[in-house]
Design a protein around this motif. Structure first.
Motif, PDB file in Angstrom:
ATOM      1  N   VAL A   1      64.030  10.247  -9.484  1.00  0.00           N
ATOM      2  CA  VAL A   1      64.674  11.342  -8.762  1.00  0.00           C
ATOM      3  C   VAL A   1      63.978  11.490  -7.420  1.00  0.00           C
ATOM      4  CG1 VAL A   1      65.077  13.842  -8.723  1.00  0.00           C
ATOM      5  CG2 VAL A   1      65.307  12.579 -10.877  1.00  0.00           C
ATOM      6  N   GLY A   2      64.767  11.650  -6.395  1.00  0.00           N
ATOM      7  CA  GLY A   2      64.208  11.891  -5.073  1.00  0.00           C
ATOM      8  C   GLY A   2      65.219  12.607  -4.215  1.00  0.00           C
ATOM      9  N   GLY A   3      64.724  13.549  -3.423  1.00  0.00           N
ATOM     10  CA  GLY A   3      65.650  14.252  -2.550  1.00  0.00           C
ATOM     11  C   GLY A   3      64.966  15.211  -1.612  1.00  0.00           C
ATOM     12  N   HIS A   4      65.741  15.692  -0.677  1.00  0.00           N
ATOM     13  CA  HIS A   4      65.239  16.618   0.336  1.00  0.00           C
ATOM     14  C   HIS A   4      65.119  18.035  -0.205  1.00  0.00           C
ATOM     15  CE1 HIS A   4      66.781  13.381   2.943  1.00  0.00           C
ATOM     16  NE2 HIS A   4      65.743  13.707   3.677  1.00  0.00           N
ATOM     17  N   VAL A   5      64.174  18.751   0.337  1.00  0.00           N
ATOM     18  CA  VAL A   5      64.032  20.183   0.082  1.00  0.00           C
ATOM     19  C   VAL A   5      64.889  20.884   1.129  1.00  0.00           C
ATOM     20  CG1 VAL A   5      62.413  22.120   0.002  1.00  0.00           C
ATOM     21  CG2 VAL A   5      61.687  19.841  -0.776  1.00  0.00           C
ATOM     22  N   THR A   6      65.768  21.757   0.693  1.00  0.00           N
ATOM     23  CA  THR A   6      66.625  22.509   1.599  1.00  0.00           C
ATOM     24  C   THR A   6      65.847  23.671   2.194  1.00  0.00           C
ATOM     25  OG1 THR A   6      68.541  21.924   0.240  1.00  0.00           O
ATOM     26  CG2 THR A   6      68.813  23.788   1.720  1.00  0.00           C
ATOM     27  N   TYR A   7      66.222  24.076   3.405  1.00  0.00           N
ATOM     28  CA  TYR A   7      65.558  25.209   4.057  1.00  0.00           C
ATOM     29  C   TYR A   7      65.633  26.447   3.160  1.00  0.00           C
ATOM     30  CZ  TYR A   7      64.080  28.464   7.645  1.00  0.00           C
ATOM     31  OH  TYR A   7      63.385  29.416   8.347  1.00  0.00           O
ATOM     32  N   GLY A   8      64.493  27.085   2.912  1.00  0.00           N
ATOM     33  CA  GLY A   8      64.417  28.275   2.066  1.00  0.00           C
ATOM     34  C   GLY A   8      64.233  27.990   0.592  1.00  0.00           C
ATOM     35  N   GLU A   9      64.168  26.730   0.205  1.00  0.00           N
ATOM     36  CA  GLU A   9      64.057  26.334  -1.194  1.00  0.00           C
ATOM     37  C   GLU A   9      62.595  26.021  -1.538  1.00  0.00           C
ATOM     38  OE1 GLU A   9      67.009  23.551  -3.781  1.00  0.00           O
ATOM     39  OE2 GLU A   9      66.115  22.590  -2.050  1.00  0.00           O
ATOM     40  N   PHE A  10      62.157  26.433  -2.717  1.00  0.00           N
ATOM     41  CA  PHE A  10      60.831  26.076  -3.208  1.00  0.00           C
ATOM     42  C   PHE A  10      60.864  24.633  -3.710  1.00  0.00           C
ATOM     43  CE2 PHE A  10      60.704  30.726  -3.842  1.00  0.00           C
ATOM     44  CZ  PHE A  10      59.529  31.013  -3.141  1.00  0.00           C
ATOM     45  N   LEU A  11      59.691  23.982  -3.727  1.00  0.00           N
ATOM     46  CA  LEU A  11      59.626  22.591  -4.191  1.00  0.00           C
ATOM     47  C   LEU A  11      60.203  22.435  -5.595  1.00  0.00           C
ATOM     48  CD1 LEU A  11      56.090  21.398  -3.007  1.00  0.00           C
ATOM     49  CD2 LEU A  11      58.313  20.942  -1.955  1.00  0.00           C
ATOM     50  N   ILE A  12      59.822  23.319  -6.513  1.00  0.00           N
ATOM     51  CA  ILE A  12      60.294  23.211  -7.901  1.00  0.00           C
ATOM     52  C   ILE A  12      61.802  23.412  -7.969  1.00  0.00           C
ATOM     53  CG2 ILE A  12      60.193  24.295 -10.186  1.00  0.00           C
ATOM     54  CD1 ILE A  12      57.822  22.469  -9.579  1.00  0.00           C
ATOM     55  N   GLU A  13      62.340  24.303  -7.152  1.00  0.00           N
ATOM     56  CA  GLU A  13      63.798  24.476  -7.120  1.00  0.00           C
ATOM     57  C   GLU A  13      64.482  23.189  -6.672  1.00  0.00           C
ATOM     58  OE1 GLU A  13      64.859  29.010  -5.925  1.00  0.00           O
ATOM     59  OE2 GLU A  13      63.779  27.873  -4.397  1.00  0.00           O
ATOM     60  N   ALA A  14      63.947  22.557  -5.627  1.00  0.00           N
ATOM     61  CA  ALA A  14      64.521  21.305  -5.133  1.00  0.00           C
ATOM     62  C   ALA A  14      64.418  20.214  -6.190  1.00  0.00           C
ATOM     63  CB  ALA A  14      63.816  20.872  -3.850  1.00  0.00           C
ATOM     64  N   LEU A  15      63.269  20.143  -6.860  1.00  0.00           N
ATOM     65  CA  LEU A  15      63.064  19.131  -7.893  1.00  0.00           C
ATOM     66  C   LEU A  15      64.065  19.303  -9.035  1.00  0.00           C
ATOM     67  CD1 LEU A  15      61.008  16.815  -8.569  1.00  0.00           C
ATOM     68  CD2 LEU A  15      59.881  18.501 -10.032  1.00  0.00           C
ATOM     69  N   CYS A  16      64.233  20.525  -9.498  1.00  0.00           N
ATOM     70  CA  CYS A  16      65.181  20.792 -10.596  1.00  0.00           C
ATOM     71  C   CYS A  16      66.623  20.542 -10.161  1.00  0.00           C
ATOM     72  CB  CYS A  16      65.008  22.220 -11.100  1.00  0.00           C
ATOM     73  SG  CYS A  16      63.440  22.484 -11.956  1.00  0.00           S
ATOM     74  N   ARG A  17      66.965  20.925  -8.949  1.00  0.00           N
ATOM     75  CA  ARG A  17      68.321  20.685  -8.438  1.00  0.00           C
ATOM     76  C   ARG A  17      68.604  19.186  -8.368  1.00  0.00           C
ATOM     77  NH1 ARG A  17      69.383  19.212  -3.675  1.00  0.00           N
ATOM     78  NH2 ARG A  17      67.555  20.143  -2.674  1.00  0.00           N
ATOM     79  N   GLU A  18      67.667  18.426  -7.791  1.00  0.00           N
ATOM     80  CA  GLU A  18      67.864  16.978  -7.651  1.00  0.00           C
ATOM     81  C   GLU A  18      67.934  16.296  -9.021  1.00  0.00           C
ATOM     82  OE1 GLU A  18      68.566  15.122  -5.077  1.00  0.00           O
ATOM     83  OE2 GLU A  18      68.264  16.561  -3.467  1.00  0.00           O
ATOM     84  N   ALA A  19      67.066  16.688  -9.954  1.00  0.00           N
ATOM     85  CA  ALA A  19      67.068  16.081 -11.298  1.00  0.00           C
ATOM     86  C   ALA A  19      68.397  16.351 -12.003  1.00  0.00           C
ATOM     87  CB  ALA A  19      65.907  16.602 -12.125  1.00  0.00           C
ATOM     88  N   SER A  20      68.927  17.541 -11.829  1.00  0.00           N
ATOM     89  CA  SER A  20      70.208  17.885 -12.433  1.00  0.00           C
ATOM     90  C   SER A  20      71.348  17.111 -11.778  1.00  0.00           C
ATOM     91  CB  SER A  20      70.449  19.388 -12.309  1.00  0.00           C
ATOM     92  OG  SER A  20      71.724  19.734 -12.809  1.00  0.00           O
ATOM     93  N   GLU A  21      71.359  17.064 -10.443  1.00  0.00           N
ATOM     94  CA  GLU A  21      72.425  16.375  -9.721  1.00  0.00           C
ATOM     95  C   GLU A  21      72.431  14.872  -9.981  1.00  0.00           C
ATOM     96  OE1 GLU A  21      72.492  19.328  -5.786  1.00  0.00           O
ATOM     97  OE2 GLU A  21      71.848  17.254  -5.570  1.00  0.00           O
TER      98      GLU A  21
END
Length: 165
Positions: free
Chosen positions: A62-82
């Motif tokens: 899994v790899g992806g960008h962190v969106t503006y205003g997003e915490f690292l863990i939020e980005a990680l969970c979003r990318e893993a789900s997507e």
């Protein structure tokens, strides 16, 4: 919009993704998740052949960008789900480092998860995925089937991944 950060992950400003991918001196954060099964194998995804950068090469699960205003863990969970349909995992932070290429400059935040996962790749993002033994990965380094970023990162964290088992 993506955050522009310093090496300590302090947000300085925001910028469009397209701008950051053409500005190799501007640092922006990304997340990587390495998935290890109970047999000590590492899950890799094969990048879609429609990707504009490094198509059809094997890469981090899994790899992806962190969106503006997003915490690292939020980005990680979003990318893993997507990307893989993973929603139930316990990420372990391993390290952060700066990755530079002629295309961009990323602050890579590396996580791992160990368990009996059954990833289901989103075929719009990933052409396929499977678990690889560490020996198979080591034999594949330098052959042109793995992304350069994955190869570099695996050299940095391979022993840390094994220590999680």
């Amino acid at each position: 919009m993506l955050p522009v950060v310093d090496v300590n992950l302090n947000v300085i400003k925001q910028a469009p993704r397209e701008f950051l991918h053409g500005a190799s001196e501007i640092l922006h954060p990304v997340v990587h998740l390495h998935i290890i099964d109970r047999e000590g194998r590492l899950y890799l995804q094969k990048r879609s052949d429609t990707k504009d950068f490094l198509p059809s090469l094997w890469d981090t699960a899994v790899g992806g960008h962190v969106t503006y205003g997003e915490f690292l863990i939020e980005a990680l969970c979003r990318e893993a789900s997507e990307e893989l349909g993973l929603t139930d995992f316990n990420p372990i932070f391993l390290k952060s480092y700066v990755f530079e290429s002629t295309r961009e400059r990323e602050l890579v935040n590396v996580f791992a998860a160990v368990g009996n996962f059954k990833p289901v790749p989103d075929l719009n993002e990933v052409s396929e995925g499977r678990f690889w033994s560490f020996d198979e990965i080591n034999r594949s380094i330098g052959t042109g089937i793995l992304t350069p970023n994955f190869e570099s990162e695996f050299r940095m964290i391979g022993q840390s991944l094994l220590a999680l088992l």
